[in-house]
Design a protein around this motif. Sequence first.
Motif, PDB file in Angstrom:
ATOM      1  N   SER A  11       0.827  -1.217   0.000  1.00 26.87           N
ATOM      2  CA  SER A  11       0.000   0.000   0.000  1.00 26.87           C
ATOM      3  C   SER A  11       0.856   1.260   0.000  1.00 26.87           C
ATOM      4  CB  SER A  11      -0.911   0.008   1.227  1.00 26.87           C
ATOM      5  OG  SER A  11      -0.142   0.107   2.418  1.00 26.87           O
ATOM      6  N   ALA A  12       2.112   1.161  -0.447  1.00 24.50           N
ATOM      7  CA  ALA A  12       3.009   2.323  -0.429  1.00 24.50           C
ATOM      8  C   ALA A  12       2.407   3.510  -1.177  1.00 24.50           C
ATOM      9  CB  ALA A  12       4.355   1.945  -1.047  1.00 24.50           C
ATOM     10  N   VAL A  13       2.607   4.702  -0.621  1.00 26.85           N
ATOM     11  CA  VAL A  13       2.126   5.939  -1.228  1.00 26.85           C
ATOM     12  C   VAL A  13       3.318   6.650  -1.852  1.00 26.85           C
ATOM     13  CG1 VAL A  13       1.040   8.168  -0.807  1.00 26.85           C
ATOM     14  CG2 VAL A  13       0.238   6.133   0.414  1.00 26.85           C
ATOM     15  N   TYR A  14       3.251   6.860  -3.154  1.00 21.37           N
ATOM     16  CA  TYR A  14       4.362   7.422  -3.920  1.00 21.37           C
ATOM     17  C   TYR A  14       3.910   8.733  -4.559  1.00 21.37           C
ATOM     18  CZ  TYR A  14       8.055   7.577  -7.528  1.00 21.37           C
ATOM     19  OH  TYR A  14       9.100   7.947  -8.339  1.00 21.37           O
ATOM     20  N   GLY A  15       4.648   9.799  -4.312  1.00 15.63           N
ATOM     21  CA  GLY A  15       4.243  11.069  -4.898  1.00 15.63           C
ATOM     22  C   GLY A  15       5.163  12.205  -4.505  1.00 15.63           C
ATOM     23  N   TYR A  16       4.687  13.415  -4.697  1.00 18.52           N
ATOM     24  CA  TYR A  16       5.459  14.619  -4.397  1.00 18.52           C
ATOM     25  C   TYR A  16       5.275  15.020  -2.934  1.00 18.52           C
ATOM     26  CZ  TYR A  16       5.683  15.186  -9.497  1.00 18.52           C
ATOM     27  OH  TYR A  16       5.900  14.995 -10.830  1.00 18.52           O
ATOM     28  N   VAL A  17       6.356  15.536  -2.339  1.00 12.35           N
ATOM     29  CA  VAL A  17       6.278  16.090  -0.995  1.00 12.35           C
ATOM     30  C   VAL A  17       5.740  17.512  -1.097  1.00 12.35           C
ATOM     31  CG1 VAL A  17       7.565  16.725   1.067  1.00 12.35           C
ATOM     32  CG2 VAL A  17       8.206  14.669  -0.208  1.00 12.35           C
ATOM     33  N   VAL A  18       4.634  17.766  -0.407  1.00 13.95           N
ATOM     34  CA  VAL A  18       3.994  19.083  -0.440  1.00 13.95           C
ATOM     35  C   VAL A  18       4.245  19.786   0.878  1.00 13.95           C
ATOM     36  CG1 VAL A  18       1.799  20.306  -0.645  1.00 13.95           C
ATOM     37  CG2 VAL A  18       2.244  18.290  -2.064  1.00 13.95           C
ATOM     38  N   ASP A  19       4.742  21.018   0.783  1.00 11.54           N
ATOM     39  CA  ASP A  19       5.068  21.805   1.973  1.00 11.54           C
ATOM     40  C   ASP A  19       4.280  23.111   1.951  1.00 11.54           C
ATOM     41  OD1 ASP A  19       6.256  22.794   4.264  1.00 11.54           O
ATOM     42  OD2 ASP A  19       8.037  23.517   3.227  1.00 11.54           O
ATOM     43  N   GLY A  20       2.971  22.995   2.144  1.00  8.59           N
ATOM     44  CA  GLY A  20       2.143  24.181   2.207  1.00  8.59           C
ATOM     45  C   GLY A  20       1.670  24.676   0.855  1.00  8.59           C
ATOM     46  N   ILE A  21       1.345  25.980   0.829  1.00  4.46           N
ATOM     47  CA  ILE A  21       0.782  26.631  -0.358  1.00  4.46           C
ATOM     48  C   ILE A  21       1.579  27.908  -0.640  1.00  4.46           C
ATOM     49  CG2 ILE A  21      -1.292  27.746  -1.298  1.00  4.46           C
ATOM     50  CD1 ILE A  21      -2.952  25.926   0.500  1.00  4.46           C
ATOM     51  N   PRO A  30       9.184  14.868 -12.409  1.00  2.00           N
ATOM     52  CA  PRO A  30       8.716  13.592 -11.857  1.00  2.00           C
ATOM     53  C   PRO A  30       9.770  12.876 -11.005  1.00  2.00           C
ATOM     54  CG  PRO A  30       7.972  13.808 -14.111  1.00  2.00           C
ATOM     55  CD  PRO A  30       8.884  14.973 -13.861  1.00  2.00           C
ATOM     56  N   GLU A  31      11.057  13.197 -11.194  1.00  2.00           N
ATOM     57  CA  GLU A  31      12.108  12.575 -10.385  1.00  2.00           C
ATOM     58  C   GLU A  31      12.068  13.030  -8.931  1.00  2.00           C
ATOM     59  OE1 GLU A  31      12.592  13.573 -13.570  1.00  2.00           O
ATOM     60  OE2 GLU A  31      12.638  11.443 -14.182  1.00  2.00           O
ATOM     61  N   ASP A  32      11.292  14.057  -8.634  1.00  5.04           N
ATOM     62  CA  ASP A  32      11.173  14.531  -7.253  1.00  5.04           C
ATOM     63  C   ASP A  32      10.191  13.699  -6.432  1.00  5.04           C
ATOM     64  OD1 ASP A  32      12.923  16.862  -7.185  1.00  5.04           O
ATOM     65  OD2 ASP A  32      11.543  17.721  -8.644  1.00  5.04           O
ATOM     66  N   ARG A  33       9.531  12.735  -7.037  1.00  2.00           N
ATOM     67  CA  ARG A  33       8.600  11.886  -6.294  1.00  2.00           C
ATOM     68  C   ARG A  33       9.355  10.888  -5.408  1.00  2.00           C
ATOM     69  NH1 ARG A  33       5.031   9.405 -10.956  1.00  2.00           N
ATOM     70  NH2 ARG A  33       7.132   9.306 -11.876  1.00  2.00           N
ATOM     71  N   VAL A  34       8.802  10.645  -4.230  1.00  2.00           N
ATOM     72  CA  VAL A  34       9.412   9.728  -3.257  1.00  2.00           C
ATOM     73  C   VAL A  34       8.305   8.918  -2.584  1.00  2.00           C
ATOM     74  CG1 VAL A  34      11.409  11.223  -2.817  1.00  2.00           C
ATOM     75  CG2 VAL A  34       9.330  11.473  -1.440  1.00  2.00           C
ATOM     76  N   ILE A  35       8.723   7.943  -1.783  1.00  4.59           N
ATOM     77  CA  ILE A  35       7.776   7.193  -0.967  1.00  4.59           C
ATOM     78  C   ILE A  35       7.349   8.072   0.209  1.00  4.59           C
ATOM     79  CG2 ILE A  35       7.393   5.140   0.420  1.00  4.59           C
ATOM     80  CD1 ILE A  35       7.700   4.477  -2.471  1.00  4.59           C
ATOM     81  N   LEU A  36       6.080   8.394   0.290  1.00  5.98           N
ATOM     82  CA  LEU A  36       5.568   9.280   1.332  1.00  5.98           C
ATOM     83  C   LEU A  36       5.118   8.525   2.574  1.00  5.98           C
ATOM     84  CD1 LEU A  36       3.376  11.607  -0.925  1.00  5.98           C
ATOM     85  CD2 LEU A  36       5.728  11.990  -0.163  1.00  5.98           C
ATOM     86  N   GLY A  37       4.798   7.273   2.429  1.00  4.49           N
ATOM     87  CA  GLY A  37       4.303   6.478   3.553  1.00  4.49           C
ATOM     88  C   GLY A  37       3.530   5.291   3.024  1.00  4.49           C
ATOM     89  N   LYS A  38       2.491   4.901   3.739  1.00  4.64           N
ATOM     90  CA  LYS A  38       1.693   3.745   3.351  1.00  4.64           C
ATOM     91  C   LYS A  38       0.234   3.973   3.710  1.00  4.64           C
ATOM     92  CE  LYS A  38       2.636   1.383   7.733  1.00  4.64           C
ATOM     93  NZ  LYS A  38       3.151   0.165   8.378  1.00  4.64           N
TER      94      LYS A  38
END
Length: 496
Positions: free
Chosen positions: A293-303, A332-340
């Motif tokens: 169930s890994a969550v893969y995507g961009y790290v978002v730090d606010g707006i 797209p290379e900035d995407r990482v594993i965010l959690g699960k």
Amino acid sequence: LAYNATFGEHHIDATLLYGASERKYDYTKALGQGFTRMTLGYNSLEQATTRYVYSDAWREALCYQMARVSYRLMDRYLITGTVRRDGFSGFAANNKYATFPSIALGWIISEESFFKIPWIDYLKLRGGYGISGNQTSRYKSLSTVASEIRYIFGDGGKPVIGQEVSALGNNNLKWEKTAGINLGLDFTILGQRLTGSVEYYSTTTKDLLYDVALPDITGFSKIASNLGKIKNKGFEFILTSKNIQTSDFKWTTSLNFSTNSNKIVTLTGEDNDGDGIEDDNISSNLFIGQPISAVYGYVVDGIYQLGDDIPAGFHPGNYRIVDMTGEGEITPEDRVILGKGDPAYRFGIMNTLEYKNFTLSFFINSVQGGKDGYLAANSSSLVRDQNNLRWNRISAWDYWSPRNPDAVYARSISTPKITPTVYEDRSFVRLQDVSLSYAFPKSVTNKVGLSEIDLFFSGKNLLTFTKWHGWDPEAGSTYSGRPVMRSFSFGVSLTY
């Protein structure tokens, strides 16, 4: 076929099973529209100016056999062995059957003559090993064909049905298998005031049934496959406590706690980039060493706010994406594993209090994500363009504006170059059930000719404590979904 027998201190139970089932479905529909005389239309569909015929059918079959033998010695040593063989028509021709053995052992330690611990009333140690299977759906191993209206030849021509292969077949599709071991301890202590069990399990699943994503250039989006290996382990604890037991007042508590984690060990074994490490399957969201169930995507730090140093392609009110590679550009290379998406643990507590004829019970339910766990998408955003000139949403949506810089959700006059998905932790504690009842004494019920009269009041989903922005954290429901309904009920129960 069952057999059981006792020989002195020996007891044997044996079972043999054979089963077969077949499911068939047939469907035909005839439809007519446009009748000059409706009185004849029901039994004369051919009089319709427009006529349609629809049909469908499928068939599947299963076959299974099982043999089980249980042996008990002196009511304290237990062993059960089982072998099961299952077949299903949905698998490939050479892989329709699979065999699943298991063995379980038990030892009632408290029955031993040397066991002299007075505060332990009952103690049983148990363990087991076995293999179980998971079947696919019908026709998954076969290429399937879809038929639809595809062509019209000439002006006023009739439509012609065309056929095309809609799904790729897999001649090697076979049963998914899970081999697991579990160890458990059942106990009753302190004069039967505490009763519970502790269990640990570890399983390995191989040949997972999974629809692997395919490049669009192939003409197909996915193919049913057996993929990789996953390890799964967990811990479960159940405890029931009789806290207070008097003639007028009783208080009982039941607690359950469980935790589970899984990890992908291997997928296809391929290393196409030559780095010496097996490749992840990013298109199917599968990563070696990560949960399924890994969550893969961009790290978002606010707006992004007015006055910020905003990179090209982004605007005030857009989500701020972290440049994980440090290249100065969001790619797209900035995407990482965010959690699960899986939780770290779950627990539930039920308390029941009885005072004379009154009974009060309440149940607390909780799911906790721990660090970077139990995540779900929650990233609503608005863009004010020519098709969306007005913003009129319910006040629950906390959208950004220059006057509301600390908002939860993004809102901008322009669409960003990349729109990320924001994930939130769904952890919660919920007062799920509360019930209060009163049982009338016999002196009252006998006068009216009844054996029991009970008044009760109950409520469900009364309170939820969570940081999730939305209606229901357990379902991952945002404000665009539906809330968990809070309900109350009152009633009278009469027993004659």
